[in-house]
Structures are given as C-alpha cells and as structure tokens.
Enzyme design. Structure first.
Site, mmCIF file in Angstrom:
data_model
loop_
_atom_site.group_PDB
_atom_site.id
_atom_site.type_symbol
_atom_site.label_atom_id
_atom_site.label_comp_id
_atom_site.label_asym_id
_atom_site.label_seq_id
_atom_site.Cartn_x
_atom_site.Cartn_y
_atom_site.Cartn_z
ATOM 1 N N ARG A 95 39.473 45.334 53.307
ATOM 2 C CA ARG A 95 39.962 46.538 52.609
ATOM 3 C C ARG A 95 40.511 47.442 53.698
ATOM 4 O O ARG A 95 39.764 47.854 54.588
ATOM 5 C CB ARG A 95 38.824 47.203 51.842
ATOM 6 C CG ARG A 95 39.166 48.588 51.353
ATOM 7 C CD ARG A 95 38.167 49.124 50.371
ATOM 8 N NE ARG A 95 38.330 48.490 49.074
ATOM 9 C CZ ARG A 95 37.865 48.970 47.919
ATOM 10 N NH1 ARG A 95 37.185 50.103 47.904
ATOM 11 N NH2 ARG A 95 38.055 48.331 46.795
ATOM 12 N N GLN A 130 41.336 43.398 41.883
ATOM 13 C CA GLN A 130 41.161 44.239 40.701
ATOM 14 C C GLN A 130 42.038 43.736 39.563
ATOM 15 O O GLN A 130 41.589 43.656 38.409
ATOM 16 C CB GLN A 130 41.526 45.700 41.049
ATOM 17 C CG GLN A 130 41.387 46.662 39.894
ATOM 18 C CD GLN A 130 39.938 46.866 39.486
ATOM 19 O OE1 GLN A 130 39.089 47.179 40.306
ATOM 20 N NE2 GLN A 130 39.643 46.682 38.199
ATOM 21 N N ASP A 217 43.705 55.456 36.566
ATOM 22 C CA ASP A 217 43.035 55.386 37.870
ATOM 23 C C ASP A 217 43.089 56.790 38.469
ATOM 24 O O ASP A 217 43.829 57.660 37.977
ATOM 25 C CB ASP A 217 43.770 54.351 38.758
ATOM 26 C CG ASP A 217 43.153 54.203 40.150
ATOM 27 O OD1 ASP A 217 41.964 54.569 40.324
ATOM 28 O OD2 ASP A 217 43.859 53.736 41.072
ATOM 29 N N CYS A 257 39.760 51.189 36.770
ATOM 30 C CA CYS A 257 39.185 50.337 37.820
ATOM 31 C C CYS A 257 37.902 50.929 38.387
ATOM 32 O O CYS A 257 37.109 50.207 38.986
ATOM 33 C CB CYS A 257 40.216 50.125 38.921
ATOM 34 S SG CYS A 257 40.797 51.674 39.647
HETATM 35 N N1 CP Z 1 37.551 49.297 41.671
HETATM 36 C C1 CP Z 1 37.146 49.206 42.946
HETATM 37 O O1 CP Z 1 37.798 48.567 43.794
HETATM 38 O O2 CP Z 1 35.999 49.850 43.211
HETATM 39 P P1 CP Z 1 35.385 50.122 44.665
HETATM 40 O O3 CP Z 1 36.367 51.000 45.384
HETATM 41 O O4 CP Z 1 34.068 50.770 44.430
HETATM 42 O O5 CP Z 1 35.264 48.802 45.368
HETATM 43 N N1 NVA Z 2 43.765 53.782 43.746
HETATM 44 C C1 NVA Z 2 42.389 53.850 44.163
HETATM 45 C C2 NVA Z 2 41.656 52.652 43.694
HETATM 46 C C3 NVA Z 2 40.197 52.640 44.011
HETATM 47 C C4 NVA Z 2 39.528 51.355 43.561
HETATM 48 C C5 NVA Z 2 42.315 53.970 45.675
HETATM 49 O O1 NVA Z 2 43.081 53.266 46.361
HETATM 50 O O2 NVA Z 2 41.522 54.768 46.169
#
Ligand code: CP
Ligand code: NVA
Length: 303
Positions: A95, A130, A217, A257
């Site tokens: 991530r 997701q 979101d 999400c």
């Molecule tokens: N939806 C999602 O990716 O949640 P987290 O940021 O908690 O992993």
């Molecule tokens: N768009 C949000 C999604 C979190 C799961 C972000 O990138 O923070």
C-alpha cells in the site's frame, strides 16, 4: 509471475475466475510453507486484516510491515526493498502513496527473474483488491449483469477508478457524480467511455437516478489531509443520505469501501439502512484475497 496492480491486469474472464475461487469452501493450501510480505505506507484496517486472514486460510504466513520500519525510497530504494522481499516471500503486497512505486517494485522483481507476484493494496491511483470485493458484493445481490447501473457519488479517486473499470469490464453502466474540479481528466473520461457506458456529471441526483448500486467513498483520501477543509466545502451536496437514495432504483444497494466519515460522504442512517451492503462488502475483502492468491498461485476453478 503475474502482478496485480490494476483491476484490468486481469481479463473479464479471469476476474470471474477469481470471484469463483473466492467462494471455494475448502481451498487448497497453496501458501503452505510460504510467506507473503505486506508493506503498508498508509494506515489500513480492512486490507491488512483481510489479506492476513486470507493468507492464513491458505496455509501461509503473513509478514506485515508499516512505513517507518521499511522506509521505501528513504531507508532504501523501492527496487532494493522489492528484491529483498522477493527472496523471502511468494507474494509481495504493498500500500503506497505513489503508484509508480508499485510499478518499480514489480519491475525490480521481474528484473531478477523472481517468481514473485506484486499486489497493489491501494495506491493514490487505484485500489484493485477493493474492486474485486465490490464486484463480489454486486454479484451476490444482482449477478454481474450487463446494463446494471452503478452510481458513484463523491471524489473521482482511486476507488472510483478501479470500481468503474471493473464494472465497465462487466458491461455495467457507470455514472460518476463529482464536483467538476474533482472529475477525472478529459482523456481518462474518454478512456472510460471507450470501455462502455460511462456518464460524468456534477449532479448526484442525475447519477443516482434509477441506479442499482449507489457507491461512495471519503472526500479526502489518505495523503490529501491538507486539503480536507477545502474539500468539505467543495463536496457540500454530495452526501449520500436518505433523500438522495430516494432517487435510486427500488432494490438499490449502498456500498462504501470504508472507512466512512459519517455525516460527510454518507449518513449513519444510510450506512445502517436495509439497503446497506457495506459490512458484507468489507467481509468480501477477505474472500477475494483468498481467490486472488489462489488464482495467482495457478489454481483455476474446477482444476
Ligand atoms: N477499504 C479499505 O481499503 O480499508 P482499509 O483502508 O482499512 O484497508
Ligand atoms: N480513497 C480512500 C480509500 C480508503 C480505503 C483513500 O485512498 O484513502
């Protein structure tokens, strides 16, 4: 080894295979005696827990690391991180703030001929894991039917992008309502429209009208915190509330999400309403991670 950096790194048929594998009751323990490295530059609840659980269910060991202890491009380069992790793990999940880091990690792994797949656990650009869970959730309610209308209300962001591409690949209609300054670029909108029926509007009611799925979101994604005050002003009128939902189809579901910012992009009332599929959607994150790791390990439905 294939990587999974974008939802369309899989074909339509392959996505359907992943979803089918996600539903296996007794999946083969393809990660037995293997580990998977998971690097998080940003916070995570669902992605980390669903990935770790899925890896455990497949017999593997998840090794999760957070930003400070790895230091991608600060303590050492993304390439050196990837090559090192590839010498221990069967898969690497990451991530990241900047999507290009994932591309560089995948290239670094490939450059040394390591049979290790890199998985995007969310970047500033996309969130394909997701999108898999989103498709699984839509499938369980409606089937992945052509012509199903999916409306997204809010920021045109990483989640919107992967969701839209995934839904268009399934022949669904996509309508995205964002304040105009938050729309995808013209070239990207054209690219969406080349895939199928995609409408972009600044009118949430227009987007939601007759929709089977209403998705939202956060207005401020991770990494954009400095813009939060501005965004709260800019996104006024884009809250998914009961009034907006009254324009959706009679059997419409609501998706998010998560994490949700209650009272901003969605109300608690809608989150907890009978139409809400968000908790099922969150659980599907785990099922599709199992399906994805099975698929990337070479397992195919009925094989
Ligand atoms: N939806 C999602 O990716 O949640 P987290 O940021 O908690 O992993
Ligand atoms: N768009 C949000 C999604 C979190 C799961 C972000 O990138 O923070």
């Amino acid at each position: 080894m294939r990587h999974f950096l974008e939802i369309d790194d899989l074909s339509r048929e392959e996505i359907l295979e992943v979803l089918e594998l996600s539903r296996l009751v007794s999946p083969p323990k393809v990660l037995s005696d293997c580990s998977v490295g998971l690097v998080f530059e940003k916070p995570s609840l669902r992605t980390r827990n669903s990935s770790e659980s899925a890896i455990f269910q497949l017999g593997g060991l998840p090794v999760s690391m957070v930003a400070g202890e790895v230091g991608i491009d600060s303590r050492e380069s993304a390439e050196d991180v990837a090559r090192t992790l590839a010498s221990y793990h069967k898969f690497i999940g990451a991530r990241v703030f900047v999507h290009d880091i994932l591309t560089r990690m995948a290239e670094a792994v490939d450059s040394v001929g390591a049979a290790v797949g890199v998985v995007n656990l969310l970047s500033d650009y996309s969130h394909p894991c997701q999108a898999l869970a989103d498709l699984a959730t839509i499938q369980s309610h409606f089937g992945l039917r052509e012509g199903l209308k999916v409306a997204f209300v809010g920021d045109s962001n990483n989640v919107t992008r992967s969701l839209s591409v995934g839904c268009l690949m399934m022949g669904m209609e996509v309508a995205v309502a964002s304040p105009k300054k938050y729309w995808f670029s013209g070239s990207e909108r054209e690219a969406f429209q080349a895939r199928g029926s995609a409408v972009f509007t600044s009118d949430p009611v227009e987007a939601v009208s007759g929709a089977d799925v209403v998705y939202t979101d956060v207005w401020t994604s991770m990494g954009q915190e400095e813009e939060r005050d501005r965004r709260i002003v800019d996104f006024a009128g884009f809250t998914v509330d009961s009034s907006l939902m009254s324009n959706a189809g009679r059997n419409a579901i609501v998706m998010h999400c998560l994490p949700a910012h209650e009272g901003e992009e969605i109300t608690r009332e809608v989150l907890e309403s009978p139409a809400s599929a968000v908790w099922e959607q969150a659980q599907n994150r785990m099922h599709v991670m199992r399906g994805l790791f099975l698929f990337m390990s070479g397992v195919r439905p009925r094989s």
